[in-house]
Design an enzyme around this catalytic site. Structure first.
Site, short mmCIF file in Angstrom:
data_model
loop_
_atom_site.label_atom_id
_atom_site.label_comp_id
_atom_site.label_asym_id
_atom_site.label_seq_id
_atom_site.Cartn_x
_atom_site.Cartn_y
_atom_site.Cartn_z
N ASP A 16 -10.28 -0.86 -56.68
CA ASP A 16 -9.37 -1.89 -56.20
C ASP A 16 -10.04 -2.68 -55.08
OD1 ASP A 16 -7.40 -1.07 -57.89
OD2 ASP A 16 -6.21 -0.04 -56.38
N ASP A 17 -9.86 -3.98 -55.13
CA ASP A 17 -10.30 -4.89 -54.06
C ASP A 17 -11.81 -4.88 -53.81
OD1 ASP A 17 -7.60 -5.56 -53.65
OD2 ASP A 17 -7.34 -3.84 -52.34
N CYS A 55 -3.35 -3.87 -59.26
CA CYS A 55 -3.96 -2.75 -59.98
C CYS A 55 -3.26 -2.31 -61.26
CB CYS A 55 -4.15 -1.56 -59.05
SG CYS A 55 -2.68 -1.10 -58.16
N LYS A 109 -6.73 7.11 -58.90
CA LYS A 109 -5.37 6.57 -59.04
C LYS A 109 -5.03 6.31 -60.51
CE LYS A 109 -4.60 2.35 -57.39
NZ LYS A 109 -4.18 1.26 -56.50
N HIS A 111 -1.43 5.09 -61.68
CA HIS A 111 -0.60 3.90 -61.47
C HIS A 111 -0.19 3.18 -62.76
CE1 HIS A 111 0.34 0.79 -58.10
NE2 HIS A 111 1.37 1.51 -58.46
#
Length: 178
Positions: A16-17, A55, A109, A111
């Site tokens: 992420d990011d 995400c 993760k 999610h």
């Protein structure tokens, strides 16, 4: 080990990011990434692909090969305890890989929904899972917070019960995942 007749190992890293220039092999001099650089040097780099801005849609696209608008995952992330997830009608990448003889594992993760057991990673084609179901958790306590009153331990190893989850408490996620 890997023989000439066995399929190649596949490692997907979804961060992420992470920006284009955040890894050394793309020119960053701020954060050394020697292990990722070594993987990039010996593997295939996919340099002309994009992710979604949040995400849950990115993860659904990676695992289905479809734009999130085609799976209903385009609008937002799955919130803490929300009763929805990536449709069970979608065949996911690990399910395809298993049909080709691969062992499949996921770390980190998820999610993509967990309100019912069939939505969890080890029911979606992964042999093993070590991580958390929600969008974020504390790296040491493993508690996911949605509000001041709604929170709980979210670390999971496969589908183990509460004793296994509590055993992870106090261990740093980066070390666990490594």
């Amino acid at each position: 080990s890997h023989s000439i007749n066995s399929p190649p190992h596949i490692i997907f890293i979804l961060a992420d990011d992470l920006g284009w220039n955040d890894v050394s092999f793309h020119g960053s001099d701020q954060i050394p990434t020697p292990n990722i650089d070594a993987l990039a040097a010996s593997g295939i780099k996919l340099n002309n692909y994009y992710v979604q801005p949040i995400c849950t849609p990115s993860r659904s696209a990676l695992l289905t090969g479809k734009y999130p608008i085609h799976t209903g995952m385009q609008n937002k992330v799955i919130g803490f305890g929300e009763p929805w997830g990536l449709s069970l009608h979608e065949k996911l990448l690990p399910q395809y890989l298993k049909s080709e003889g691969y062992a499949t594992h996921v770390i980190g993760k998820w999610h993509l929904g967990f309100f019912a057991e069939e939505y969890t990673p080890t029911n979606r084609g992964f042999d093993t899972f070590l991580g958390y179901y929600n969008g974020a958790e504390d790296y040491f306590s493993h508690i996911a917070y949605d509000s001041a009153t709604v929170n709980g331990i979210d670390s999971r190893r496969d589908r183990e019960g509460e004793d296994e989850i509590l055993h992870l408490s106090g261990q740093y996620n980066t070390e666990l995942f490594t």
